[in-house]
Design a protein around this motif. Structure first.
Motif, PDB file in Angstrom:
ATOM      1  N   GLN A 188      27.255  72.973 122.138  1.00  0.00           N
ATOM      2  CA  GLN A 188      27.614  71.930 123.092  1.00  0.00           C
ATOM      3  C   GLN A 188      26.616  70.773 123.051  1.00  0.00           C
ATOM      4  N   VAL A 189      25.356  71.079 122.771  1.00  0.00           N
ATOM      5  CA  VAL A 189      24.357  70.018 122.650  1.00  0.00           C
ATOM      6  C   VAL A 189      24.641  69.166 121.416  1.00  0.00           C
ATOM      7  N   TYR A 190      25.017  69.818 120.318  1.00  0.00           N
ATOM      8  CA  TYR A 190      25.390  69.047 119.129  1.00  0.00           C
ATOM      9  C   TYR A 190      26.541  68.103 119.446  1.00  0.00           C
ATOM     10  N   ASP A 191      27.562  68.610 120.143  1.00  0.00           N
ATOM     11  CA  ASP A 191      28.691  67.753 120.503  1.00  0.00           C
ATOM     12  C   ASP A 191      28.226  66.550 121.308  1.00  0.00           C
ATOM     13  N   ALA A 192      27.315  66.790 122.258  1.00  0.00           N
ATOM     14  CA  ALA A 192      26.837  65.706 123.110  1.00  0.00           C
ATOM     15  C   ALA A 192      26.079  64.656 122.301  1.00  0.00           C
ATOM     16  N   VAL A 193      25.216  65.114 121.406  1.00  0.00           N
ATOM     17  CA  VAL A 193      24.446  64.181 120.580  1.00  0.00           C
ATOM     18  C   VAL A 193      25.371  63.372 119.674  1.00  0.00           C
ATOM     19  N   LEU A 194      26.297  64.044 119.024  1.00  0.00           N
ATOM     20  CA  LEU A 194      27.187  63.360 118.096  1.00  0.00           C
ATOM     21  C   LEU A 194      28.086  62.370 118.833  1.00  0.00           C
ATOM     22  N   ALA A 195      28.537  62.745 120.031  1.00  0.00           N
ATOM     23  CA  ALA A 195      29.385  61.842 120.804  1.00  0.00           C
ATOM     24  C   ALA A 195      28.639  60.582 121.182  1.00  0.00           C
ATOM     25  N   ARG A 196      27.383  60.715 121.545  1.00  0.00           N
ATOM     26  CA  ARG A 196      26.625  59.535 121.963  1.00  0.00           C
ATOM     27  C   ARG A 196      26.516  58.527 120.824  1.00  0.00           C
ATOM     28  N   TYR A 197      26.266  58.998 119.612  1.00  0.00           N
ATOM     29  CA  TYR A 197      26.027  58.086 118.498  1.00  0.00           C
ATOM     30  C   TYR A 197      27.292  57.753 117.712  1.00  0.00           C
ATOM     31  N   GLY A 198      28.424  58.294 118.127  1.00  0.00           N
ATOM     32  CA  GLY A 198      29.674  57.936 117.463  1.00  0.00           C
ATOM     33  C   GLY A 198      29.928  58.672 116.173  1.00  0.00           C
ATOM     34  N   VAL A 199      29.249  59.804 115.941  1.00  0.00           N
ATOM     35  CA  VAL A 199      29.509  60.597 114.742  1.00  0.00           C
ATOM     36  C   VAL A 199      30.839  61.325 114.919  1.00  0.00           C
ATOM     37  N   HIS A 200      31.677  61.294 113.876  1.00  0.00           N
ATOM     38  CA  HIS A 200      32.936  62.033 113.942  1.00  0.00           C
ATOM     39  C   HIS A 200      32.687  63.459 113.482  1.00  0.00           C
ATOM     40  N   ARG A 201      32.897  64.405 114.381  1.00  0.00           N
ATOM     41  CA  ARG A 201      32.727  65.810 114.032  1.00  0.00           C
ATOM     42  C   ARG A 201      34.062  66.370 113.587  1.00  0.00           C
ATOM     43  N   ALA A 202      34.175  66.654 112.306  1.00  0.00           N
ATOM     44  CA  ALA A 202      35.422  67.175 111.744  1.00  0.00           C
ATOM     45  C   ALA A 202      35.497  68.681 111.956  1.00  0.00           C
ATOM     46  N   GLU A 203      36.718  69.171 112.068  1.00  0.00           N
ATOM     47  CA  GLU A 203      36.941  70.604 112.259  1.00  0.00           C
ATOM     48  C   GLU A 203      37.330  71.301 110.962  1.00  0.00           C
ATOM     49  N   SER A 204      37.593  70.547 109.901  1.00  0.00           N
ATOM     50  CA  SER A 204      38.025  71.147 108.642  1.00  0.00           C
ATOM     51  C   SER A 204      37.683  70.193 107.506  1.00  0.00           C
ATOM     52  N   THR A 205      37.718  70.715 106.295  1.00  0.00           N
ATOM     53  CA  THR A 205      37.493  69.868 105.124  1.00  0.00           C
ATOM     54  C   THR A 205      38.582  68.809 105.011  1.00  0.00           C
ATOM     55  N   GLU A 206      39.819  69.193 105.289  1.00  0.00           N
ATOM     56  CA  GLU A 206      40.916  68.231 105.238  1.00  0.00           C
ATOM     57  C   GLU A 206      40.659  67.067 106.184  1.00  0.00           C
ATOM     58  N   GLU A 207      40.260  67.373 107.414  1.00  0.00           N
ATOM     59  CA  GLU A 207      39.978  66.312 108.380  1.00  0.00           C
ATOM     60  C   GLU A 207      38.794  65.464 107.932  1.00  0.00           C
ATOM     61  N   GLN A 208      37.771  66.103 107.417  1.00  0.00           N
ATOM     62  CA  GLN A 208      36.600  65.360 106.960  1.00  0.00           C
ATOM     63  C   GLN A 208      36.979  64.361 105.878  1.00  0.00           C
ATOM     64  N   LEU A 209      37.784  64.791 104.929  1.00  0.00           N
ATOM     65  CA  LEU A 209      38.202  63.897 103.850  1.00  0.00           C
ATOM     66  C   LEU A 209      39.154  62.816 104.354  1.00  0.00           C
ATOM     67  N   ASP A 210      40.041  63.162 105.280  1.00  0.00           N
ATOM     68  CA  ASP A 210      40.961  62.165 105.826  1.00  0.00           C
ATOM     69  C   ASP A 210      40.201  61.032 106.511  1.00  0.00           C
ATOM     70  N   ILE A 211      39.226  61.385 107.337  1.00  0.00           N
ATOM     71  CA  ILE A 211      38.503  60.355 108.083  1.00  0.00           C
ATOM     72  C   ILE A 211      37.599  59.560 107.146  1.00  0.00           C
ATOM     73  N   ALA A 212      37.000  60.234 106.182  1.00  0.00           N
ATOM     74  CA  ALA A 212      36.187  59.506 105.203  1.00  0.00           C
ATOM     75  C   ALA A 212      37.049  58.541 104.394  1.00  0.00           C
ATOM     76  N   TYR A 213      38.224  58.991 104.012  1.00  0.00           N
ATOM     77  CA  TYR A 213      39.169  58.138 103.284  1.00  0.00           C
ATOM     78  C   TYR A 213      39.502  56.895 104.113  1.00  0.00           C
ATOM     79  N   ALA A 214      39.805  57.100 105.392  1.00  0.00           N
ATOM     80  CA  ALA A 214      40.135  55.967 106.252  1.00  0.00           C
ATOM     81  C   ALA A 214      38.952  55.013 106.379  1.00  0.00           C
ATOM     82  N   CYS A 215      37.755  55.554 106.581  1.00  0.00           N
ATOM     83  CA  CYS A 215      36.570  54.709 106.759  1.00  0.00           C
ATOM     84  C   CYS A 215      36.188  53.984 105.476  1.00  0.00           C
ATOM     85  N   ALA A 216      36.461  54.594 104.327  1.00  0.00           N
ATOM     86  CA  ALA A 216      36.120  53.956 103.057  1.00  0.00           C
ATOM     87  C   ALA A 216      37.057  52.794 102.729  1.00  0.00           C
TER      88      ALA A 216
END
Length: 700
Positions: free
Chosen positions: A273-301
């Protein structure tokens, strides 16, 4: 170690010459693969195989040791057993190698003996100021220079494209795996860094280096734990300032997963829960799967994150339009209806359409694709949408429709400006690339398309928010046990609203205090040795007169002496009875990785039952505290539910700020602080702390 002032990541990835200790003729083996990759990727610097048992390796000259090389290599890659790696590290330090990648396993991840060898390895490196990546890692690469200090089998047969994506991973296999998949998605991976056991170069240092690289637009990261919390936060701050998305797959949410993470890398895994709080503050996208990680990276790239959550939907299927609307709600996007005039404009052009939003052009649009042009134009001009998603099934696969469809989409969205347009359809890879080159994001799956839009909106909003506050100068807090009276006094001085209170050493003092404060009053035992006062009969409520106070005082002391005979008793605390309101809890703890973290929960003494808690790194700003209040699942109770008066959420936010600042200021000595319950009164009447606990770093 002092040498961290020079980036170990830079020393590895910017190396202009490489020695391969343990070089082999086996092109499929670990060291043999490294040599093959360096040659296949066209690395222009010196490459020196080192193996005392061979004169040649893969047709190239092989040297017996590092001292015999014609130049001091800037980087050495060790692919020898653990014990031999320690000796090789000593040689690296002696000849002046800047950095070493230790591919070898058999160190801390393998048990006590391996941990001892890892200590020896690091001690040897320190003698020469050598930076160490690994051990127990799969290595690193810089595709822009052809530097391949890795044996990853996922890289067989293909040189990564030197694009704008950086990947770092504590797991070597996962890092190489996601680098391969990123390449398949058309993403150019410039850097890969895998950190392994992290006795020197760790995830935080690698992240900080990548966050500061102008050629990197998006960072994919895999973490099992963070050892250097302050450096990790510094990296997040740098990335936030540069509006550089970080897409993190942080494992260990489950108890089983957290234990596996500890076993795998010996990393410190803090509260999830602390990790979630830290990541939320700085705007880091926490992915739940490799598929999601690649999808969001693809969009951001392919496009920049931008705030705004109003989504317009164009579709050839009413059913899929409903699916898209459901996805939008699930991912936090709004699907507002178009203005009435805009709806009429669509219906004038497409009488058979559903024009509210989603706009369903129906299958009839297949023969009149100019209706797509009209729908896009009206929605962009008059809908007030931040992003549009269009669903076109398999139309791009059809020779009859593909060309006209693309022409209609490009014509209809020509005036979109910087608004995001995402398309969902099935097409051949080259067709997808053509749409991407025209500025569109393309997904086969509609839910993944909407999730990407939502992620870009959240990242954009996070980047628009000011950077979080830095920690204030630390102030000492004596490390000892604090009674409730002392804890409440400390927090009152820090700005937390409390009830008036008097410490009465005897019964006459309690009666006098009650008369001064006004009946009815509450009495509570005051003892540094009693944590839960009600458990020892140490609380009496609603005392209406002096006689009741005297009787309660006798009862409290008698019960406390029976149930806690060794407890030191300073007296009783006398307070007015608390006004009725909504019970909350506000507390803070000093996380071993990230430092002070503040928590706000609904339910007061029932918070563990309700489990409605929001965390943020401390200190928080007033805006952050207000956002914590609205983030509670039961926030509607504070806003006024079923005819009740709205609660004073401004006062609650101010109390959260005060507790967070107290924790941040005393972080060196504090373990935790808790106000429970904090009763929130109706708007304009504030809030009151009814109980408080302060625990210092020695656990007292």
């Amino acid at each position: 170690m002092a040498e961290r002032a020079t980036s170990g990541v830079a020393a590895v990835l910017e190396a202009r010459s490489v020695a391969l200790v343990g070089a082999s003729d086996d092109r499929a083996g670990v060291s043999g693969r490294v040599l093959r990759y360096l040659r296949d990727w066209g690395f222009p610097g010196g490459v020196y195989p080192v193996n005392p048992r061979r004169a040649q390796v893969q047709g190239e000259r092989c040297w017996p040791d590092l001292a015999s090389l014609p130049e001091v290599p800037e980087l050495a890659v060790l692919a020898v057993p653990a014990r031999a790696a320690v000796q090789a590290m000593r040689e690296c330090a002696e000849v002046g190698v800047r950095a070493v990648v230790v591919l070898s396993a058999g160190f801390a991840e393998s048990g006590p003996e391996g941990a001892r060898l890892q200590d020896e390895l690091l001690a040897a490196a320190r003698t020469g100021g050598v930076r160490v990546l690994g051990p127990n890692c799969i290595g690193a690469f810089n595709s822009a220079t052809g530097l391949a200090a890795t044996f990853a089998t996922a890289l067989d047969g293909a040189v990564p494209t030197a694009g704008s994506v950086g990947i770092l991973s504590q797991s070597g296999a996962y890092g190489a795996h996601v680098a391969y998949l990123a390449g398949r998605r058309g993403l150019g991976v410039r850097y890969l860094v895998t950190t392994g056991n992290e006795p020197d170069v760790d995830l935080a240092e690698a992240l900080l280096w990548m966050a500061g690289r102008p050629e990197i637009d998006v960072i994919l990261a895999y973490a099992e734990g963070v050892k250097d919390g302050p450096r990790f936060l510094e990296a997040l701050r740098v990335a936030h300032a540069a509006r550089k998305p970080i897409v993190l797959l942080k494992v260990g949410r489950s108890e089983v997963g957290a234990e596996a993470a500890r076993s795998h890398t010996a990393a410190l895994t803090g509260s999830d829960q602390v990790y979630d709080a830290v990541l939320a503050r700085y705007g880091v996208h926490r992915a739940e799967s490799t598929e999601e990680q690649l999808d969001i990276a693809y969009a951001c790239a392919h496009t920049r994150p931008r705030a705004g959550g109003r989504l317009g939907i164009v579709t050839v299927s009413g059913g899929v339009g409903i699916q898209l609307a459901d996805s939008a709600e699930r991912h936090g996007l709004a699907v507002p209806p178009m203005p009435i005039e805009a709806q009429r404009a669509v219906l004038d052009l497409i009488p058979y359409a559903s024009a509210v939003n989603p706009v369903d052009c129906t299958a009839q649009a297949l023969t009149h694709m100019d209706v797509f042009v009209a729908a896009w134009k009206v929605m962009l001009a008059e809908g007030g949408f931040d992003a549009l998603v269009g669903f076109f099934t398999t139309m791009p696969l059809s020779a009859d429709f593909a060309g006209r469809l693309r022409e209609s989409i490009e014509a209809g969205t020509a005036d979109r400006g910087d608004r995001l347009v995402v398309l969902s359809f099935v097409a051949e890879p080259e067709t997808v690339r053509e749409y991407e080159r025209s500025g569109f994001l393309v997904f086969e799956d509609t839910d993944r398309a909407v999730r990407a839009v939502a992620a870009l909106a959240r990242l954009g909003a996070a980047f628009d928010r000011p950077l979080p506050a830095v920690l204030p100068p630390a102030r000492a807090l004596p490390r000892r046990a604090y009674t409730e009276f002392e804890a409440t006094s400390l927090l009152a001085a820090a700005g937390v609203p409390t009830l008036p209170q008097r410490l009465a050493p005897d019964v006459d003092g309690a009666v006098a205090a009650a008369e001064e404060l006004g009946h009815p009053v509450a009495l509570k035992i005051v003892s540094p040795d009693v944590e839960h006062k009600s458990d020892v009969g140490g609380v009496a409520l609603g005392l209406a007169d002096a006689a009741a106070v005297r009787a309660a005082h006798r009862s409290i002391l008698r019960s406390a002496r029976e149930k806690a005979p060794d407890a030191r008793i300073d007296g009783v605390l006398v307070t007015p009875m608390a006004p009725r309101g909504i019970e909350t809890i506000v507390g803070a703890q000093i996380d071993p990785v990230f430092g002070p973290v503040v928590a706000l929960g609904l339910g007061g003494v029932f918070v563990e039952v309700l489990r409605d808690v929001v965390l943020r790194p401390a200190p928080v700003t007033r805006d952050e505290a207000a956002a914590m209040v609205t983030a509670l699942r039961g926030a509607a109770l504070l806003a006024g539910a079923r005819g009740t008066d709205p609660a004073d959420v401004d006062a609650l936010a101010a109390a959260v700020v005060a507790v967070s600042e107290f924790a941040a200021t005393h972080r060196a000595d504090l373990a935790s602080v808790e106000v429970n319950p904090l009763v929130v009164l109706p708007t304009g009447q504030g809030c009151r702390a009814l109980d408080a606990v302060v625990v210092t770093g020695d656990g007292r």
